[in-house]
Design a protein around this motif. Structure first.
Motif, PDB file in Angstrom:
ATOM      1  N   PRO A  51      -2.399 -47.330  -7.862  1.00 53.34           N
ATOM      2  CA  PRO A  51      -3.848 -47.313  -7.602  1.00 53.34           C
ATOM      3  C   PRO A  51      -4.676 -47.885  -8.753  1.00 53.34           C
ATOM      4  CG  PRO A  51      -3.126 -45.132  -8.245  1.00 53.34           C
ATOM      5  CD  PRO A  51      -1.882 -45.976  -8.154  1.00 53.34           C
ATOM      6  N   ALA A  52      -4.442 -49.150  -9.060  1.00 55.77           N
ATOM      7  CA  ALA A  52      -5.174 -49.784 -10.157  1.00 55.77           C
ATOM      8  C   ALA A  52      -5.140 -51.295  -9.971  1.00 55.77           C
ATOM      9  CB  ALA A  52      -4.563 -49.402 -11.503  1.00 55.77           C
ATOM     10  N   PHE A 147      -7.315 -46.717 -15.238  1.00 51.97           N
ATOM     11  CA  PHE A 147      -6.002 -46.331 -15.746  1.00 51.97           C
ATOM     12  C   PHE A 147      -5.724 -46.861 -17.151  1.00 51.97           C
ATOM     13  CE2 PHE A 147      -5.189 -44.752 -11.586  1.00 51.97           C
ATOM     14  CZ  PHE A 147      -4.214 -43.786 -11.770  1.00 51.97           C
ATOM     15  N   GLN A 412       0.998 -37.328 -17.793  1.00 49.18           N
ATOM     16  CA  GLN A 412       0.639 -38.024 -16.552  1.00 49.18           C
ATOM     17  C   GLN A 412       1.569 -37.565 -15.435  1.00 49.18           C
ATOM     18  OE1 GLN A 412       0.400 -42.250 -17.003  1.00 49.18           O
ATOM     19  NE2 GLN A 412       0.153 -42.671 -14.822  1.00 49.18           N
ATOM     20  N   GLU A 414       2.498 -38.112 -11.080  1.00 52.66           N
ATOM     21  CA  GLU A 414       2.297 -38.864  -9.838  1.00 52.66           C
ATOM     22  C   GLU A 414       3.067 -38.169  -8.719  1.00 52.66           C
ATOM     23  OE1 GLU A 414       2.529 -43.417  -9.327  1.00 52.66           O
ATOM     24  OE2 GLU A 414       4.458 -42.683  -8.578  1.00 52.66           O
ATOM     25  N   THR A 423      -2.283 -39.556  -8.355  1.00 47.77           N
ATOM     26  CA  THR A 423      -1.962 -39.711  -9.771  1.00 47.77           C
ATOM     27  C   THR A 423      -3.042 -39.082 -10.632  1.00 47.77           C
ATOM     28  OG1 THR A 423      -0.870 -41.821  -9.289  1.00 47.77           O
ATOM     29  CG2 THR A 423      -1.384 -41.373 -11.583  1.00 47.77           C
ATOM     30  N   GLY A 424      -2.631 -38.405 -11.691  1.00 47.07           N
ATOM     31  CA  GLY A 424      -3.568 -37.849 -12.656  1.00 47.07           C
ATOM     32  C   GLY A 424      -2.969 -37.884 -14.045  1.00 47.07           C
ATOM     33  N   VAL A 457      -7.853 -39.122 -16.320  1.00 49.65           N
ATOM     34  CA  VAL A 457      -7.769 -40.162 -15.297  1.00 49.65           C
ATOM     35  C   VAL A 457      -7.302 -39.536 -13.990  1.00 49.65           C
ATOM     36  CG1 VAL A 457      -6.666 -42.316 -14.578  1.00 49.65           C
ATOM     37  CG2 VAL A 457      -7.226 -41.960 -16.978  1.00 49.65           C
ATOM     38  N   LEU A 458      -7.937 -39.921 -12.879  1.00 49.95           N
ATOM     39  CA  LEU A 458      -7.508 -39.500 -11.547  1.00 49.95           C
ATOM     40  C   LEU A 458      -7.463 -40.719 -10.634  1.00 49.95           C
ATOM     41  CD1 LEU A 458      -9.598 -36.234 -11.000  1.00 49.95           C
ATOM     42  CD2 LEU A 458      -7.118 -36.383 -11.378  1.00 49.95           C
ATOM     43  N   GLY A 459      -6.449 -40.768  -9.782  1.00 49.33           N
ATOM     44  CA  GLY A 459      -6.355 -41.873  -8.839  1.00 49.33           C
ATOM     45  C   GLY A 459      -5.655 -41.450  -7.565  1.00 49.33           C
ATOM     46  N   TYR A 471      -7.268 -47.708  -2.377  1.00 45.43           N
ATOM     47  CA  TYR A 471      -7.171 -46.754  -3.474  1.00 45.43           C
ATOM     48  C   TYR A 471      -8.530 -46.526  -4.115  1.00 45.43           C
ATOM     49  CZ  TYR A 471      -7.459 -50.665  -6.799  1.00 45.43           C
ATOM     50  OH  TYR A 471      -7.881 -51.749  -7.520  1.00 45.43           O
ATOM     51  N   SER A 473     -10.059 -44.661  -8.061  1.00 43.30           N
ATOM     52  CA  SER A 473      -9.687 -44.036  -9.329  1.00 43.30           C
ATOM     53  C   SER A 473     -10.925 -43.837 -10.181  1.00 43.30           C
ATOM     54  CB  SER A 473      -8.649 -44.882 -10.082  1.00 43.30           C
ATOM     55  OG  SER A 473      -9.153 -46.177 -10.348  1.00 43.30           O
TER      56      SER A 473
END
Length: 706
Positions: A51-52, A147, A412, A414, A423-424, A457-459, A471, A473
């Motif tokens: 997700p980036a 990210f 991190q 996922e 993902t965080g 970070v969150l995604g 996605y 984020s």
């Protein structure tokens, strides 16, 4: 709200590409449209399912039809990125990611640089892309957006270089190339594998007379990489590289009038009464000597699905630079300084462990780690004159030791479950700066300052179907002042320990799609709000001071399309639109003024062709950029927008154990005159650095497999 987060625009894009996305089966997707990456997650991951916004520049784009001297050669096709060759090897490239790093006076700041896992960015955030070895490059991963914050301080983006591993039969390769303005390069390398050890060895020399007056340079580089598998599932990697640049000339910037009269020229020194037509660069013989050496040792071990990574590195960087301070000399020569001389030792480590466990109906991958960095500068400064002769090391004006230390724990996770990838991550950075001043005749500037920040970070990515992902984020990031930004206060006095770190909030939404099995589309919309933005306070003759000034807003969009057109033809388009403005007024700067050094739009387009055997290839490239301001108030003449065309041709042949290759490249086919880069905030308004008109390069290489 401005254009980047109008959700109907995102929905329209989904509707437009969805029909094509459903037209193919997943196993029909070409492998090169879903490459494996490690940036962002630190473990192998397909770029399509991450997700980036991330792009991978492969070896062919880096090495074919290029002299492989400047990483900007390969990065022009990446959206969101502006990579400029300043035609000045004393100051390195100018690279910005979504506007981060655009104001850097030299080198790269605001973007994290990494080479084979070893940081090419110092603990304070200042990086040197000249340390990258492009001759042995396998790929470059370019990560933008939220990210990037997982890499800590100065991570408005991340650029990672990965070199090839030695394998197979021993080979020896020789490449030579030449081009306009006296460019010439010789590269010799060997690679292979013996007794379970893979090896890569490379040495090269690059020389140029320089496009601009007083811009000649010589660059010697060396590289070693050794790999072995000491245990089942284990890999030990040793890398070392060196860079030597002696007497690299610095042409400085010019005023608008000088640039228009002659884009190759240097600025005339109006204070030189003895030689009225002599330039500032010639009078002070502005130049830089650079010696950079570093080595890294990494060990990776697989335990089933789990993985341990341990990396240690160290190196030394020595720089002596002669600058021009003509304005200071009019006031008091004894206060000018002008020669920077430092010897830096740096070292660090990164250790992390990734473990994979089932969770519910999905799989949870968790990575925990700790990164440490340290650098010590023995730094001196001297007057750049002896008597009436300038450009020589004179009396001592600065003598100090500067220490930087950073300690960053991070984690991190996922979770892949059903059609979701969640993902965080979080990282805690603490940077400590200490100064021990030994030159006390102008006062004691000893002291220190520390910065600390947490970057979460969150995604989330949702797989609408195997060929269409969406996605979103978000993250918090920060940029501390670099050591060079702390050196001077606006009055020209000592360290500016009162500077604060700039803090930012990043948001991004995007879509990734495969259309009709032959086309990949990546699109992203983003927004970044920053407080306490660092801006230029004064910039005179190479000495720049900074201040915290304002809040800024960056809003924009990126689109890249890669397609295979058939009959050997392929195409790529990369477009970026970016509204980067000051969100609060300060001084003479009004709300809505554009950030200097940042274009509103830039684009790359290419049509390429290869024959079926891939022995012959050709391409036509187009690069375009909107205008760029060089001052915060947008009061001076901006560097105008431009569009140029480039053409390239390459060929390969084999004969018994030999492989031969050739290339020819013509840049700026139409001979446009344009400003290649700007020096942000120069107090003398010498902002502009001219780019070459029509220019060429050609090369040949031979490789023998024993």
């Amino acid at each position: 709200m401005p254009y980047p987060f109008r959700l109907n625009a995102v929905a329209s894009l989904f509707v437009a590409i969805a029909p094509g996305a459903f037209a193919a089966e997943p196993d029909q997707i070409p492998q090169d449209m879903n490459v494996v990456i490690v940036s962002g997650s630190r473990v192998e991951h397909t770029s399509f399912d991450f997700p980036a916004a991330i792009d991978v520049v492969d070896a062919s784009r880096i090495q074919d039809s290029q002299m492989r001297v400047n990483v900007s050669e390969a990065l022009s096709a990446v959206p969101g990125l502006v990579a400029q060759n300043r035609q000045n090897y004393a100051q390195d490239l100018q690279i910005s990611s979504r506007g981060f790093g655009a104001r850097s006076a030299f080198g790269v700041r605001g973007i994290r640089l990494i080479s084979d896992g070893v940081p090419a960015t110092m603990p304070d955030g200042q990086g040197q892309p000249s340390a990258f070895n492009l001759d042995m490059a396998e790929r470059i991963e370019v990560l933008r957006g939220p990210f990037s914050a997982l890499y800590g301080n100065h991570s408005g983006g991340v650029i990672q270089l990965f070199t090839r591993d030695g394998q197979g039969r021993p080979t020896l390769e020789v490449n030579t190339a030449a081009g306009s303005d006296g460019q010439r390069k010789l590269d010799v390398n060997a690679q292979g594998s013996s007794a379970g050890i893979g090896y890569v060895l490379d040495v090269s020399r690059f020389e140029t007379d320089g496009y601009r007056d007083h811009s000649a340079a010589t660059r010697d580089q060396g590289f070693v990489k050794l790999t072995t598998a000491p245990t089942a599932g284990g890999k030990l990697t040793f890398t070392a590289n060196s860079l030597e640049q002696d007497g690299t000339q610095d042409p400085l910037g010019t005023t608008w009038a000088t640039y228009q009269a002659n884009p190759r020229a240097n600025e005339i020194d109006s204070t030189d009464t003895q030689s009225p037509k002599r330039t500032i660069a010639d009078r002070y013989n502005t130049r830089k000597d650079i010696s950079h050496k570093q080595a890294g040792l990494a060990y990776d071990q697989q335990f089933g699905d789990d993985r341990l990574h341990v990396m240690v590195y160290g190196g030394n960087r020595q720089v002596k630079q002669f600058q021009a301070f003509s304005k200071f000399l009019q006031v008091s020569p004894s206060q000018s300084g002008g020669v920077i001389d430092f010897d830096r030792d740096f070292y660090g480590a990164d250790i992390n462990y990734a473990f994979v466990r089932p969770l519910g109906d999905g799989k949870l991958t968790t990575t925990v780690g700790l990164e440490y960095g340290h650098s010590t500068d023995d730094r001196s400064g001297y007057e750049n004159f002896i008597g009436n002769t300038f450009g020589q090391e004179g009396a001592l004006r600065r003598d100090e030791q500067d220490k930087l230390k950073t300690m960053d724990p991070y984690a991190q996770a996922e979770w892949q479950v059903g059609q979701w990838v969640l993902t965080g991550g979080v990282r805690r950075t603490k940077l400590t700066v200490g100064v021990n001043d030994a030159f006390l005749s102008n006062g004691n500037d000893s002291g220190g300052v520390s910065f600390s920040h947490t970057t979460p970070v969150l995604g989330a990515l949702y797989k609408i179907n195997p060929l269409l992902n969406v996605y979103a984020s978000a993250a918090r990031g920060f940029e501390t002042p670099t050591l060079n930004e702390l050196f001077y206060s606006g009055s020209g006095a000592g360290f500016n320990f009162g500077l604060r770190a700039a803090e930012s909030t990043h948001l991004e939404v995007g879509v990734k799609a495969i259309v009709m099995t032959n086309t990949r589309v990546n699109a992203a919309l983003f927004q970044v709000r920053t407080s306490d933005e660092l801006v230029v306070d004064t910039a005179i003759g190479g000495r720049t001071s900074y201040k915290n000034a304002s809040a800024t807003l960056r809003q924009g969009g990126e689109l890249s399309v890669d397609t295979k057109l058939g009959a050997g033809f392929s195409g790529r388009v990369a477009v970026t639109v970016l509204r980067a403005v000051y969100d609060e007024a300060f001084g003479k700067v009004t709300t809505g003024s554009r950030l200097p050094g940042v274009p509103n739009a830039n684009a790359f387009a290419e049509v390429a062709w290869k024959d079926k055997s891939e022995r012959i290839g050709a391409a036509l490239e187009a690069i375009a950029s909107s205008n760029v301001y060089a001052d915060d108030a947008n009061a001076d003449i901006p560097a105008p927008g431009y569009a140029i065309l480039n053409a390239r041709f390459n060929a390969r042949q084999t004969w018994q154990g030999w492989n031969f290759k050739e290339f020819v490249r013509i840049n700026n086919l139409l001979g446009r005159q344009y400003v290649g880069s700007v020096i942000v905030g120069d107090a003398n308004k010498r902002y502009y650095e001219g780019a070459p008109g029509r220019n060429w390069m050609a090369g040949i290489g031979a490789n023998y497999a024993f």
